[in-house]
Design an enzyme around this catalytic site. Structure first.
Site, PDB file in Angstrom:
ATOM      1  N   HIS A   7     -15.879  -1.361 -19.617  1.00  0.00           N
ATOM      2  CA  HIS A   7     -14.466  -1.260 -19.867  1.00  0.00           C
ATOM      3  C   HIS A   7     -13.938  -2.671 -20.139  1.00  0.00           C
ATOM      4  O   HIS A   7     -14.080  -3.537 -19.292  1.00  0.00           O
ATOM      5  CB  HIS A   7     -13.717  -0.677 -18.680  1.00  0.00           C
ATOM      6  CG  HIS A   7     -13.902   0.780 -18.458  1.00  0.00           C
ATOM      7  ND1 HIS A   7     -14.680   1.284 -17.438  1.00  0.00           N
ATOM      8  CD2 HIS A   7     -13.396   1.842 -19.132  1.00  0.00           C
ATOM      9  CE1 HIS A   7     -14.636   2.614 -17.483  1.00  0.00           C
ATOM     10  NE2 HIS A   7     -13.851   2.977 -18.501  1.00  0.00           N
ATOM     11  N   SER A  82     -10.614   5.163 -26.659  1.00  0.00           N
ATOM     12  CA  SER A  82     -10.074   5.249 -25.307  1.00  0.00           C
ATOM     13  C   SER A  82     -11.017   6.035 -24.409  1.00  0.00           C
ATOM     14  O   SER A  82     -11.823   6.834 -24.875  1.00  0.00           O
ATOM     15  CB  SER A  82      -8.705   5.936 -25.321  1.00  0.00           C
ATOM     16  OG  SER A  82      -8.841   7.327 -25.563  1.00  0.00           O
ATOM     17  N   ASP A  83     -10.899   5.796 -23.125  1.00  0.00           N
ATOM     18  CA  ASP A  83     -11.593   6.622 -22.151  1.00  0.00           C
ATOM     19  C   ASP A  83     -10.680   7.818 -21.857  1.00  0.00           C
ATOM     20  O   ASP A  83      -9.526   7.853 -22.288  1.00  0.00           O
ATOM     21  CB  ASP A  83     -11.872   5.815 -20.883  1.00  0.00           C
ATOM     22  CG  ASP A  83     -13.180   6.215 -20.226  1.00  0.00           C
ATOM     23  OD1 ASP A  83     -13.620   7.367 -20.424  1.00  0.00           O
ATOM     24  OD2 ASP A  83     -13.767   5.390 -19.514  1.00  0.00           O
ATOM     25  N   TRP A  84     -11.183   8.804 -21.120  1.00  0.00           N
ATOM     26  CA  TRP A  84     -10.386   9.989 -20.799  1.00  0.00           C
ATOM     27  C   TRP A  84      -9.127   9.601 -20.037  1.00  0.00           C
ATOM     28  O   TRP A  84      -9.188   8.858 -19.063  1.00  0.00           O
ATOM     29  CB  TRP A  84     -11.219  10.973 -19.965  1.00  0.00           C
ATOM     30  CG  TRP A  84     -12.378  11.511 -20.729  1.00  0.00           C
ATOM     31  CD1 TRP A  84     -13.671  11.083 -20.663  1.00  0.00           C
ATOM     32  CD2 TRP A  84     -12.344  12.550 -21.705  1.00  0.00           C
ATOM     33  NE1 TRP A  84     -14.449  11.795 -21.533  1.00  0.00           N
ATOM     34  CE2 TRP A  84     -13.665  12.714 -22.197  1.00  0.00           C
ATOM     35  CE3 TRP A  84     -11.351  13.362 -22.229  1.00  0.00           C
ATOM     36  CZ2 TRP A  84     -14.001  13.647 -23.154  1.00  0.00           C
ATOM     37  CZ3 TRP A  84     -11.689  14.300 -23.190  1.00  0.00           C
ATOM     38  CH2 TRP A  84     -13.005  14.428 -23.639  1.00  0.00           C
TER      39      TRP A  84
END
Length: 103
Positions: A7, A82-84
């Site tokens: 991240h 993007s992540d969830w």
């Protein structure tokens, strides 16, 4: 197959990750960005921004972080995704998120 790293950056812990605001000055970016610099130089295909806020702006909405540092300064040729549940508004598109994983 595309390699994806996450991240970007300062995802220091996993408790209340969307509420943590990491406050740093520009000099500290060198410390936290260098692992991603190596990945970009080796041809990483995609990078996922962190969930946290960085200097009062969500990482997914930070044009400074994604457009300037990651894409311009480091020269990421791939894309950001993007992540969830990591985006909070349409500002993410302007901030540099190329693909948004929906809620």
């Amino acid at each position: 197959m595309i390699a994806v790293s996450r991240h970007f950056i300062l995802n220091e812990q996993d408790t209340k990750i969307t509420q943590v605001d990491e406050l740093i000055d520009e000099g500290l970016y060198e410390i936290y960005v260098w692992p991603f610099t190596d990945m970009v130089c080796k041809g990483i295909g995609s990078i996922i921004p962190a969930y946290n806020l960085l200097n009062e702006t969500f990482s997914t909405e930070s044009g400074f972080l994604l457009n300037r540092i990651l894409k311009s300064d480091l020269g990421l040729l791939g894309f950001t995704v993007s992540d969830w549940w990591a985006t909070h508004s349409s500002q993410s598109a302007l901030g540099g998120v190329d693909i948004d994983i929906p809620i």
